[in-house]
Design a protein around this motif. Sequence first.
Motif, PDB file in Angstrom:
ATOM      1  N   THR A 103      19.028  31.770  45.202  1.00 24.85           N
ATOM      2  CA  THR A 103      18.491  31.725  43.835  1.00 24.85           C
ATOM      3  C   THR A 103      17.528  30.551  43.675  1.00 24.85           C
ATOM      4  O   THR A 103      16.455  30.689  43.068  1.00 24.85           O
ATOM      5  CB  THR A 103      19.643  31.619  42.829  1.00 24.85           C
ATOM      6  N   ILE A 107      13.571  30.881  42.374  1.00 23.88           N
ATOM      7  CA  ILE A 107      13.040  30.290  41.140  1.00 23.88           C
ATOM      8  C   ILE A 107      11.985  29.229  41.436  1.00 23.88           C
ATOM      9  O   ILE A 107      11.066  29.022  40.626  1.00 23.88           O
ATOM     10  CB  ILE A 107      14.163  29.722  40.236  1.00 23.88           C
ATOM     11  N   HIS A 119      17.299  37.046  35.932  1.00 25.89           N
ATOM     12  CA  HIS A 119      18.466  36.744  36.753  1.00 25.89           C
ATOM     13  C   HIS A 119      19.635  37.625  36.335  1.00 25.89           C
ATOM     14  O   HIS A 119      20.081  37.584  35.185  1.00 25.89           O
ATOM     15  CB  HIS A 119      18.827  35.269  36.569  1.00 25.89           C
ATOM     16  N   SER A 165      24.445  29.606  40.031  1.00 27.61           N
ATOM     17  CA  SER A 165      23.090  30.165  40.032  1.00 27.61           C
ATOM     18  C   SER A 165      22.579  30.361  38.602  1.00 27.61           C
ATOM     19  O   SER A 165      21.395  30.135  38.322  1.00 27.61           O
ATOM     20  CB  SER A 165      23.059  31.494  40.808  1.00 27.61           C
ATOM     21  N   ASP A 166      23.456  30.779  37.696  1.00 26.07           N
ATOM     22  CA  ASP A 166      23.069  30.867  36.283  1.00 26.07           C
ATOM     23  C   ASP A 166      22.566  29.524  35.777  1.00 26.07           C
ATOM     24  O   ASP A 166      21.534  29.429  35.095  1.00 26.07           O
ATOM     25  CB  ASP A 166      24.265  31.279  35.420  1.00 26.07           C
ATOM     26  N   VAL A 169      19.094  28.528  36.941  1.00 25.87           N
ATOM     27  CA  VAL A 169      18.038  29.209  36.194  1.00 25.87           C
ATOM     28  C   VAL A 169      17.848  28.567  34.818  1.00 25.87           C
ATOM     29  O   VAL A 169      16.718  28.295  34.384  1.00 25.87           O
ATOM     30  CB  VAL A 169      18.346  30.712  36.066  1.00 25.87           C
ATOM     31  N   TRP A 172      16.024  25.298  35.206  1.00 27.12           N
ATOM     32  CA  TRP A 172      14.607  25.462  35.543  1.00 27.12           C
ATOM     33  C   TRP A 172      13.798  25.909  34.319  1.00 27.12           C
ATOM     34  O   TRP A 172      12.629  25.556  34.187  1.00 27.12           O
ATOM     35  CB  TRP A 172      14.453  26.441  36.701  1.00 27.12           C
ATOM     36  N   ALA A 180      12.063  32.721  32.366  1.00 24.88           N
ATOM     37  CA  ALA A 180      13.231  33.457  32.848  1.00 24.88           C
ATOM     38  C   ALA A 180      14.136  33.899  31.712  1.00 24.88           C
ATOM     39  O   ALA A 180      14.218  33.252  30.662  1.00 24.88           O
ATOM     40  CB  ALA A 180      14.033  32.597  33.820  1.00 24.88           C
ATOM     41  N   LEU A 182      18.298  35.783  31.442  1.00 25.71           N
ATOM     42  CA  LEU A 182      19.516  36.013  32.210  1.00 25.71           C
ATOM     43  C   LEU A 182      20.312  37.136  31.566  1.00 25.71           C
ATOM     44  O   LEU A 182      20.245  37.338  30.347  1.00 25.71           O
ATOM     45  CB  LEU A 182      20.394  34.765  32.270  1.00 25.71           C
TER      46      LEU A 182
END
Length: 342
Positions: A103, A107, A119, A165-166, A169, A172, A180, A182
């Motif tokens: 991930t 990203i 995501h 990973s969430d 994101v 970022w 992004a 989710l």
Amino acid sequence: MQHIIVTGGAGFIGSNFVHYVINHHPDVKVTVLDKLTYAGNRANLAGLPENRCELIVGDIADAELVDKIVKDADAVVHYAAESHNDNSLKDPYPFVHTNLIGTYTLIEACRKYDVRFHHVSTDEVYGDLPLREDLPGHGEGEGEKFTDKTPYNPSSPYSSTKAGSDLLVKAWVRSFGLKATLSNCSNNYGPYQHIEKFIPRQITNILSGIKPKLYGQGKNVRDWIHTEDHSSAVWTILTKGKIGETYLIGADGEEDNKTVIELILELMGQPKDAYEHVNDRAGHDLRYAIDASKLRDELGWTPQFTDFRAGLEDTISWYRENQEWWQGQKEEVEANYAKNGQ
């Protein structure tokens, strides 16, 4: 969007999304990036037009490869993940590599080229909920459900790496302006699902003359959604979602495992008690339940496959009619489960 990359697009949920896009959005070209591990299968993309669907075999953690293909895309839809809880309990490292390093690699490339990123995650990042029978005033209401405000409380190497990973994101988006969104979805079922998973395992057991297997007493509750509804929800978020927001995807499909296995047996003409209990999974989450009102109210999405019995009938038919797709893996899958008394 004219060109999207779908990571993990040869896996179960990812390939169904690829089929959805090809079938419903004829102006969109799809590049699938998939490592083709045991859960990825070229056959899942069979029959799709080559001029609109390209498969690139590679690792999402390969920064050079990811950089090369992301720069020419309008969006990346990130399905690729190690996702089987039992496997994560035996060997967590592949989950760290793919779910976290992979991930991060994606990203960073999307940040570099200002590419839209979506995501795809799981409701398991939130941990679990009490069973309804354990709630005060049981029978008076539906009980608590997950929302995008529910604190993270993962319970396995799989769900913890997905939670990580969430958070990457989200960070970022805030720190670097990554474009992004989710989504966290409940348990999927439908065509192309690997037979190690609960529903296809029971279906293929029956088709193979093996008794279905039920973890523990089967009280664990999952909020089932047909993968076609998941696909339409992800497309809705990709095209209408607000940058930085998380949307939960669910179709009000709560059923406990015992009910599901008995329904499968009934639909396949077997006695409803023709299964055997096996060892429960370590740290087995009790109940998942999704509140998808944000997705419905803000983006106008509605599920189409709300009759679980009918969806299960269609799924059974697919596995019955596509036995060459799964038979070669069946013996190995059952041997792996047998090692754990499952």
